[in-house]
Design an enzyme around this catalytic site. Structure first.
Site, mmCIF file in Angstrom:
data_model
loop_
_atom_site.group_PDB
_atom_site.id
_atom_site.type_symbol
_atom_site.label_atom_id
_atom_site.label_comp_id
_atom_site.label_asym_id
_atom_site.label_seq_id
_atom_site.Cartn_x
_atom_site.Cartn_y
_atom_site.Cartn_z
ATOM 1 N N ALA A 1 0.822 -1.207 0.000
ATOM 2 C CA ALA A 1 0.000 0.000 0.000
ATOM 3 C C ALA A 1 0.855 1.254 0.000
ATOM 4 O O ALA A 1 0.503 2.260 -0.615
ATOM 5 C CB ALA A 1 -0.918 -0.002 1.211
ATOM 6 N N ILE B 1 4.213 1.644 -0.912
ATOM 7 C CA ILE B 1 5.188 1.882 -1.988
ATOM 8 C C ILE B 1 4.442 2.371 -3.219
ATOM 9 O O ILE B 1 3.548 1.695 -3.716
ATOM 10 C CB ILE B 1 5.979 0.591 -2.315
ATOM 11 C CG1 ILE B 1 6.873 0.256 -1.130
ATOM 12 C CG2 ILE B 1 6.808 0.765 -3.576
ATOM 13 C CD1 ILE B 1 7.591 -1.059 -1.255
ATOM 14 N N ASP C 1 10.743 30.405 -37.929
ATOM 15 C CA ASP C 1 10.781 30.884 -39.306
ATOM 16 C C ASP C 1 9.681 31.911 -39.480
ATOM 17 O O ASP C 1 8.696 31.884 -38.743
ATOM 18 C CB ASP C 1 10.454 29.729 -40.265
ATOM 19 C CG ASP C 1 11.625 28.795 -40.443
ATOM 20 O OD1 ASP C 1 12.742 29.203 -40.119
ATOM 21 O OD2 ASP C 1 11.397 27.664 -40.907
ATOM 22 N N ASP D 1 12.453 23.593 -41.773
ATOM 23 C CA ASP D 1 11.763 22.782 -42.784
ATOM 24 C C ASP D 1 12.714 22.109 -43.768
ATOM 25 O O ASP D 1 12.471 21.020 -44.237
ATOM 26 C CB ASP D 1 10.706 23.614 -43.529
ATOM 27 C CG ASP D 1 11.228 24.969 -43.983
ATOM 28 O OD1 ASP D 1 12.465 25.155 -43.996
ATOM 29 O OD2 ASP D 1 10.416 25.840 -44.328
ATOM 30 N N ASP E 1 18.331 22.371 -42.306
ATOM 31 C CA ASP E 1 17.913 22.781 -40.961
ATOM 32 C C ASP E 1 18.122 21.660 -39.942
ATOM 33 O O ASP E 1 18.054 21.886 -38.739
ATOM 34 C CB ASP E 1 16.420 23.156 -40.941
ATOM 35 C CG ASP E 1 16.153 24.474 -41.647
ATOM 36 O OD1 ASP E 1 17.097 25.283 -41.739
ATOM 37 O OD2 ASP E 1 15.021 24.687 -42.109
ATOM 38 N N ASN F 1 -5.357 0.880 -1.315
ATOM 39 C CA ASN F 1 -4.416 0.928 -2.442
ATOM 40 C C ASN F 1 -5.160 0.854 -3.772
ATOM 41 O O ASN F 1 -4.860 1.571 -4.715
ATOM 42 C CB ASN F 1 -3.443 -0.253 -2.316
ATOM 43 C CG ASN F 1 -2.267 -0.102 -3.249
ATOM 44 O OD1 ASN F 1 -1.752 0.997 -3.388
ATOM 45 N ND2 ASN F 1 -1.862 -1.178 -3.893
ATOM 46 N N ASP G 1 -5.570 4.981 -5.010
ATOM 47 C CA ASP G 1 -4.218 5.144 -5.528
ATOM 48 C C ASP G 1 -4.263 5.600 -6.976
ATOM 49 O O ASP G 1 -4.388 6.770 -7.270
ATOM 50 C CB ASP G 1 -3.480 3.807 -5.417
ATOM 51 C CG ASP G 1 -2.117 3.986 -4.812
ATOM 52 O OD1 ASP G 1 -2.034 4.549 -3.712
ATOM 53 O OD2 ASP G 1 -1.144 3.578 -5.457
#
Ligand code: ATP
Length: 865
Positions: free
Chosen positions: A282, A284, A328, A612, A616, A706, A710
């Protein structure tokens, strides 16, 4: 002749052998060939199926121990709770499996969106198809920036240059041509009439016929299985994994101590063991890293709907830290819909609707603009580059069809446009003459002009005439217009190269308008408010760029603009000192972009850079977030990027950053929820153990908490809608770890409040004299308090500010948890006592307190309430 010998045959022989006409394959033939040869893909290791994923959920060491403990306790007679434990574990695993598969699905669809494409000629038509559909016999159309998707024999080459570094390691591009090579045992790098999958076109254009695909290609032969199913973990996931391991170690230590103390106090061995293991399961937070995957998967799906496709998941985490966007101009900040506005010839400036096709000078300018041009307008479909389409559209305005003009004056040679040279040249037949026509940037072409076309024919150009051309250019540029110059000369041979681009006769200038996108100014303003500096980088003229930048708010003073040549004069250090003052870079070549990115990075910034073209790619790789254009971008640019804009729009980058900030905040909040709730549970158990009180929770309580409180609420928190406040903050410091001191303090304090109310409930229950009532109250309060706490964890803001119902998922998780908890309490399952009204009221009242305290603190002391 096998495929490896095609280089020794002529192009026609290969076409014949593969049974293909110059029109390409028919759709029917394609289907047949797919059946015979399969698809053009490299084999990948198989993805896991649902059963495998489900079984993996049980690999957790603690879960295995817990199952063993449950089985042992069945034999010892405690059948009911053991069965419940196993059911809860199985339910948890089903939940985990569903989440995993959903996340995987959405990541896969993202991958499919970013899959490479190829241009092929089929049935006489040029089509763009996914690379995997390319088949033997397809005619590949190759242009600068295209990835080669299969091996093939070259049929035509116009200055075609290909980079084959991925195969041969040779980083220089190789000239490719169509002629036969009459040698045997030719090395791969010397097969100059072949193209190979995995290489890319750096310059020129051409056509090739596909000779092998998939695993039969050269790269297929050397590539072992691609392990693409295994997605690498993001930095955040890695650091959470490390943190999770350390935390698990600490929790196991605590559980061991509790186990020891329980035994010392004479509790049954199996009971103590089961309790210790349940507490570990529960407490961890095993969901840490998978929460990140799920939030990233849904977040990126959302981004794709808003036109930003993330190619690299780790980039999402850095998106929120972007402090500079280098963009650009053309098409990203502007509409890329060019229309010709004004022109200039030796007789002076004239407006586009004053063009007279009967005037030989006007006619020559228009003819040449249509000939030195690859774009076409057919049935209202615009195909090609917007700059060139503006010229074609101008022709149509005056009933001049580009195809007819090109038919009258056949093209016999060419040097294609490239953005570093900023020129394009063709050779066309005009009567018996070969005329080389060049169009391009005025400042590049003007120094190469020797003559000028006048009404009396070509004359030597005078200083005055040159001045007049420059003045016209300046006037056009200050109006934000893009200016092209057109010039020509006679050549003997149609085989031209860049060396021939000189000694011209000037014909005229054509100035065109590309208006800013409507949304650009607002997007720039949003950027600035979010602490992000927008920078314009363009191949266009400085005056044109400055005019547009001013209109949209990127630049205030012309001194903030710099030209590519100036960058060349600066050392890296000098550039770093200047970079913060510059907002517009004009006439830049792609090589300058990489220096600009590096200069900003040296100053400690996280940079997004758009691109593009094929050149580049290095700058896109260097940037923290390389952004490729989806519409106008080359395949090479897309491959080098971490994000693709499907609409080429600057606004989409800003939206993506805003989404990136949201995703990060949501991950942090979900983790806070998990850790603070788990801290609460551990503190309660520690308290009871140290004071030698009865156990506050049965193992099944812990597992129930849990299951319900959880991952479901944590995922719901991870799906919190975008909070506008995030774009009013400064970018997050990328060096700052997620789990910093402030975060740890918050987790600790919130865990403490949850523990405190649970302990009070426990004590009230114990005071009734029945330990079972005590543990029931503790269990119900912790469960409820965590469910309520889910609302706290949606943000740092109060829920009233956020809107109580703006995240429906948190409500679903809350109501589901609430109903199941009540079902358990009413039915008396899972070792719970029946609570009376006063006790129930106490449980609800206490569980509500953390929500009240934390919300009040935010309303009264919150920074931005
Ligand atoms: P960015 O997209 O970075 O803003 P850009 O599209 O304005 O850049 P390029 O396409 O590299 O920049 O063009 C640079 C210059 O080359 C232009 O200013 C123009 O003068 C010239 N040019 C652009 N397209 C063509 C073309 N098709 N033919 C000839 N010259 C061109």
């Amino acid at each position: 002749m096998d495929a490896t010998q095609y280089y020794r045959a002529s192009a026609q022989e290969v076409m014949k052998k593969l049974d293909v006409t110059p029109q390409g394959l028919s759709e029917f033939e394609v289907q047949l060939r797919h059946k015979e040869h399969g698809y053009n893909e490299l084999k990948e290791s198989k993805q896991k199926n649902a059963v495998q994923v489900f079984l993996e959920q049980f690999q957790d060491f603690l879960v295995i121990i817990l199952i063993m403990a449950a089985v042992i306790s069945i034999f010892l007679g405690d059948v009911e709770s053991s069965i419940v434990i196993i059911v809860v574990i199985v339910l948890n695993s089903i939940l985990g499996t569903v989440q995993h598969i959903k996340a995987e699905k959405s990541l896969n669809s993202l991958k499919a969106m970013a899959a490479p494409i190829a241009k092929v000629m089929r049935n006489g038509e040029i089509l763009e198809i996914p690379s995997r559909e390319v088949i033997v016999g397809d005619l590949l159309i190759l242009e600068a920036g295209d990835y080669i998707s299969a091996d093939g024999r070259i049929l035509e080459s116009y200055g075609l240059q290909i980079n084959e570094s991925s195969l041969t390691g040779e980083s220089l591009a190789i000239d490719k041509m169509a002629h036969i090579i009459n040698e045997t045992d030719v090395a791969l790098g010397d097969k100059k009439n072949m193209v190979f999958s995995g290489s890319f076109v750096t310059k020129g254009r051409g056509q090739a016929i596909v000779t092998s695909i998939g695993m039969n290609t050269e790269i297929g032969k050397i590539a072992s299985l691609l392990d693409s199913a295994k997605e690498k973990k993001t930095p955040l996931q890695q650091s959470l994994d490390n943190f999770g391991k350390r935390l698990a170690f600490g929790i196991i230590l605590i559980c061991l101590i509790i186990f020891g103390l329980d035994i010392l106090r004479g509790r049954e061995l199996v009971d103590s063991f089961m309790f210790a293991v349940s507490l570990a399961v529960a407490a961890i937070p095993e969901a840490l890293s998978s929460i990140v995957t799920i939030v990233l998967a849904f977040g990126t799906q959302n981004m794709a709907k808003q036109n930003a496709i993330m190619r690299k998941l780790p980039a999402v985490e850095s998106l929120g830290s972007v402090s500079i966007i280098c963009s650009d101009k053309t098409g990203t900040l502007t509409q890329n819909k060019m229309t010709v506005q004004k022109m200039y010839i030796s007789e002076g400036i004239f407006h586009h609707d004053q063009l007279q096709t009967k005037n030989p000078l006007h006619k020559k300018l228009l003819d040449m603009a249509l000939l030195c041009n690859d774009s076409i307008l057919s049935d209202d479909k615009q195909i090609g580059d917007p700059t060139e389409l503006a010229l074609v559209n101008l022709g149509h305005q005056y009933d001049m069809n580009e195809q007819i003009t090109r038919g009258l004056h056949q093209r016999v040679g060419e040097v294609p446009f490239d953005s570093a040279r900023k020129l394009m040249s063709t050779v066309n037949r005009m009567g018996t003459r070969n005329i080389m026509i060049t169009k391009g940037a005025v400042d590049i072409l003007l120094p190469r002009i020797r003559k000028i076309e006048t009404s009396k024919g070509a004359m030597s150009i005078t200083e005055q005439q040159l001045e007049s051309i420059k003045r016209a250019t300046h006037t056009f540029s200050s109006e934000g217009l893009r200016v092209l110059a057109i010039a020509y000369k006679d050549v003997v041979s149609p085989r031209i190269s860049t060396e021939d681009e000189n000694n011209y006769t000037f014909v005229g200038l054509i100035a065109m308008m590309d208006p800013p996108r409507e949304e650009s100014a607002q997007a720039i303003a949003d950027c600035i408010e979010a602490g992000i500096k927008p920078v314009m980088i363009t191949g266009d003229h400085k005056i044109t760029a400055t005019a547009i930048a001013k209109q949209i708010g990127i630049l205030k003073d012309p001194s903030e603009a710099m030209e590519g040549v100036e960058i060349e004069r600066l050392t890296d250090e000098e550039l770093q000192n200047k970079v913060e003052k510059i907002s517009v870079y004009a006439r830049v070549s792609p090589e300058h972009k990489i220096r600009i990115v590096k200069a900003w990075q040296e100053k400690g910034h996280v940079v997004a850079m758009t691109g593009d073209g094929v050149n580049d790619a290095p700058a896109l790789k260097q940037a923290n977030i390389g952004v490729a254009m989806g519409i106008t971008g080359t395949e090479v640019a897309k491959d080098a990027s971490s994000m693709i804009l499907t609409d080429d729009n600057f606004l989409t980058i800003v939206k993506a950053i805003s989404n990136g900030r949201s995703i990060y905040a949501n991950i942090r909040n979900a983790i806070k929820f998990l850790l603070s709730g788990n801290a609460g549970a551990i503190l309660v158990v520690l308290y009871a153990t140290l004071l030698a009180l009865p156990v506050p929770f049965a193992p099944v309580h812990l597992l129930f908490i849990n299951l319900l409180t959880d991952s479901l609420p944590a995922i719901a928190i991870g799906l919190e809608p975008h909070n506008k406040k995030l774009m009013k903050e400064k970018p997050r410091n990328i060096q700052e770890p997620l789990l910093n001191k402030k975060f740890a303090t918050q987790v600790g304090l919130e865990g403490l409040i949850i523990a405190a109310v649970t302990i009070i409930a426990f004590q009230i229950g114990l005071s009734s004299g029945d330990p079972l009532t005590g543990s029931t109250m503790a269990f119900a309060t912790l469960c409820l308090a965590r469910l309520f706490h889910g609302f706290n964890c949606r943000s740092d803001q109060s829920i009233f500010k956020l809107g109580l119902f703006s995240n429906i998922f948190v409500w679903i998780a809350f109501l589901l948890g609430l109903s199941l908890l009540n079902a358990v309490l009413i039915a008396g399952w899972f070792e719970v006592a029946t609570l009376n009204h006063a006790q129930l009221l106490a449980v609800y009242g206490l569980a509500f307190i953390p929500l009240v305290i934390i919300q009040l603190e935010r309303v009264f002391f919150g920074k931005d309430e």
